[in-house]
Motif scaffolding. Structure first.
Motif, PDB file in Angstrom:
ATOM      1  N   MET A  29       0.828  -1.206   0.000  1.00  0.00           N
ATOM      2  CA  MET A  29       0.000   0.000   0.000  1.00  0.00           C
ATOM      3  C   MET A  29       0.870   1.266   0.000  1.00  0.00           C
ATOM      4  SD  MET A  29      -3.067  -0.972  -0.308  1.00  0.00           S
ATOM      5  CE  MET A  29      -2.365  -2.228  -1.351  1.00  0.00           C
ATOM      6  N   THR A  30       2.005   1.196   0.667  1.00  0.00           N
ATOM      7  CA  THR A  30       2.935   2.330   0.619  1.00  0.00           C
ATOM      8  C   THR A  30       3.463   2.523  -0.799  1.00  0.00           C
ATOM      9  OG1 THR A  30       3.575   1.911   2.904  1.00  0.00           O
ATOM     10  CG2 THR A  30       5.062   3.266   1.589  1.00  0.00           C
ATOM     11  N   ARG A  31       3.825   1.417  -1.415  1.00  0.00           N
ATOM     12  CA  ARG A  31       4.302   1.494  -2.795  1.00  0.00           C
ATOM     13  C   ARG A  31       3.192   1.994  -3.716  1.00  0.00           C
ATOM     14  NH1 ARG A  31       8.579  -1.643  -4.613  1.00  0.00           N
ATOM     15  NH2 ARG A  31       9.113  -0.824  -6.609  1.00  0.00           N
ATOM     16  N   GLY A  32       1.958   1.514  -3.497  1.00  0.00           N
ATOM     17  CA  GLY A  32       0.827   1.970  -4.303  1.00  0.00           C
ATOM     18  C   GLY A  32       0.566   3.454  -4.143  1.00  0.00           C
ATOM     19  N   ALA A  33       0.703   3.961  -2.912  1.00  0.00           N
ATOM     20  CA  ALA A  33       0.524   5.392  -2.682  1.00  0.00           C
ATOM     21  C   ALA A  33       1.586   6.193  -3.433  1.00  0.00           C
ATOM     22  CB  ALA A  33       0.579   5.695  -1.187  1.00  0.00           C
ATOM     23  N   HIS A  34       2.800   5.682  -3.465  1.00  0.00           N
ATOM     24  CA  HIS A  34       3.855   6.366  -4.228  1.00  0.00           C
ATOM     25  C   HIS A  34       3.579   6.318  -5.725  1.00  0.00           C
ATOM     26  CE1 HIS A  34       7.004   6.032  -0.787  1.00  0.00           C
ATOM     27  NE2 HIS A  34       6.059   6.912  -0.557  1.00  0.00           N
ATOM     28  N   TYR A  35       2.985   5.227  -6.179  1.00  0.00           N
ATOM     29  CA  TYR A  35       2.622   5.144  -7.591  1.00  0.00           C
ATOM     30  C   TYR A  35       1.598   6.214  -7.963  1.00  0.00           C
ATOM     31  CZ  TYR A  35       4.953   0.665  -8.494  1.00  0.00           C
ATOM     32  OH  TYR A  35       5.867  -0.336  -8.680  1.00  0.00           O
ATOM     33  N   THR A  36       0.632   6.485  -7.085  1.00  0.00           N
ATOM     34  CA  THR A  36      -0.381   7.489  -7.410  1.00  0.00           C
ATOM     35  C   THR A  36       0.222   8.881  -7.469  1.00  0.00           C
ATOM     36  OG1 THR A  36      -1.028   7.724  -5.090  1.00  0.00           O
ATOM     37  CG2 THR A  36      -2.274   6.159  -6.439  1.00  0.00           C
ATOM     38  N   VAL A  37       1.305   9.112  -6.716  1.00  0.00           N
ATOM     39  CA  VAL A  37       1.987  10.413  -6.774  1.00  0.00           C
ATOM     40  C   VAL A  37       2.864  10.495  -8.020  1.00  0.00           C
ATOM     41  CG1 VAL A  37       3.709  11.859  -5.623  1.00  0.00           C
ATOM     42  CG2 VAL A  37       1.934  10.727  -4.278  1.00  0.00           C
ATOM     43  N   GLU A  38       3.590   9.405  -8.278  1.00  0.00           N
ATOM     44  CA  GLU A  38       4.527   9.391  -9.407  1.00  0.00           C
ATOM     45  C   GLU A  38       3.803   9.372 -10.755  1.00  0.00           C
ATOM     46  OE1 GLU A  38       8.317   9.594 -10.908  1.00  0.00           O
ATOM     47  OE2 GLU A  38       7.792   9.562  -8.780  1.00  0.00           O
ATOM     48  N   TYR A  39       2.691   8.636 -10.813  1.00  0.00           N
ATOM     49  CA  TYR A  39       1.921   8.519 -12.043  1.00  0.00           C
ATOM     50  C   TYR A  39       0.490   8.987 -11.784  1.00  0.00           C
ATOM     51  CZ  TYR A  39       5.796   5.382 -13.069  1.00  0.00           C
ATOM     52  OH  TYR A  39       7.038   4.845 -13.242  1.00  0.00           O
ATOM     53  N   PRO A  40       0.246  10.276 -11.845  1.00  0.00           N
ATOM     54  CA  PRO A  40      -1.106  10.760 -11.542  1.00  0.00           C
ATOM     55  C   PRO A  40      -2.117  10.298 -12.595  1.00  0.00           C
ATOM     56  CG  PRO A  40       0.283  12.555 -12.330  1.00  0.00           C
ATOM     57  CD  PRO A  40       1.154  11.350 -12.216  1.00  0.00           C
ATOM     58  N   GLY A  44      -1.703   5.541 -12.324  1.00  0.00           N
ATOM     59  CA  GLY A  44      -1.275   5.397 -10.936  1.00  0.00           C
ATOM     60  C   GLY A  44      -2.245   4.559 -10.128  1.00  0.00           C
ATOM     61  N   TYR A  45      -3.538   4.793 -10.344  1.00  0.00           N
ATOM     62  CA  TYR A  45      -4.540   4.013  -9.618  1.00  0.00           C
ATOM     63  C   TYR A  45      -4.554   2.555 -10.081  1.00  0.00           C
ATOM     64  CZ  TYR A  45      -6.201   8.341  -7.610  1.00  0.00           C
ATOM     65  OH  TYR A  45      -6.285   9.516  -6.922  1.00  0.00           O
ATOM     66  N   LEU A  46      -4.265   2.350 -11.347  1.00  0.00           N
ATOM     67  CA  LEU A  46      -4.182   0.983 -11.854  1.00  0.00           C
ATOM     68  C   LEU A  46      -3.002   0.242 -11.217  1.00  0.00           C
ATOM     69  CD1 LEU A  46      -5.619  -0.857 -13.882  1.00  0.00           C
ATOM     70  CD2 LEU A  46      -3.988  -0.086 -15.595  1.00  0.00           C
ATOM     71  N   THR A  51      -0.821  -3.599  -7.021  1.00  0.00           N
ATOM     72  CA  THR A  51      -0.077  -3.945  -5.807  1.00  0.00           C
ATOM     73  C   THR A  51      -1.009  -4.578  -4.771  1.00  0.00           C
ATOM     74  OG1 THR A  51      -0.323  -1.709  -4.888  1.00  0.00           O
ATOM     75  CG2 THR A  51       1.666  -2.168  -6.151  1.00  0.00           C
ATOM     76  N   ALA A  52      -2.227  -4.051  -4.647  1.00  0.00           N
ATOM     77  CA  ALA A  52      -3.188  -4.631  -3.708  1.00  0.00           C
ATOM     78  C   ALA A  52      -3.588  -6.036  -4.145  1.00  0.00           C
ATOM     79  CB  ALA A  52      -4.419  -3.739  -3.599  1.00  0.00           C
ATOM     80  N   GLY A  53      -3.813  -6.212  -5.420  1.00  0.00           N
ATOM     81  CA  GLY A  53      -4.192  -7.527  -5.929  1.00  0.00           C
ATOM     82  C   GLY A  53      -3.097  -8.558  -5.754  1.00  0.00           C
ATOM     83  N   ALA A  54      -1.850  -8.145  -5.906  1.00  0.00           N
ATOM     84  CA  ALA A  54      -0.737  -9.076  -5.732  1.00  0.00           C
ATOM     85  C   ALA A  54      -0.683  -9.598  -4.298  1.00  0.00           C
ATOM     86  CB  ALA A  54       0.574  -8.397  -6.104  1.00  0.00           C
TER      87      ALA A  54
END
Length: 82
Positions: A29-40, A44-46, A51-54
């Motif tokens: 979830m931390t990595r996913g949150a960084h993805y939403t910032v890095e890839y708006p 990013g949400y995908l 990450t959650a699905g994995a």
């Protein structure tokens, strides 16, 4: 001595499995949150969902493996008493 150290890295109970899954989920979830910032936007949400699905798939596999190992041990104990 090496076998004693090796036993530390074996998941034996469902509680241990849930603790490991929780740690994996925190990291994902931390990595996913960084993805939403890095890839708006949608990308990013995908990635966040991926990450959650994995973690969900991995957690299900860990729990299934624990159940399978416990059943195999129970069957082996049952056969040895007969």
């Amino acid at each position: 001595m090496l076998s004693k150290i090796k036993r530390l890295f074996v998941i034996k109970t469902r509680f241990e499995a849930f603790m490991i899954i929780f740690a994996l989920a925190l990291g994902a979830m931390t990595r996913g949150a960084h993805y939403t910032v890095e890839y708006p936007g949608f990308g990013g949400y995908l990635l966040f969902a991926a990450t959650a699905g994995a973690v969900m798939l991995g957690g299900a596999k860990i729990l299934d493996a624990i159940r399978y190992e416990q059943a195999a041990l129970a069957n082996a104990a049952e056969k040895s008493t007969q």
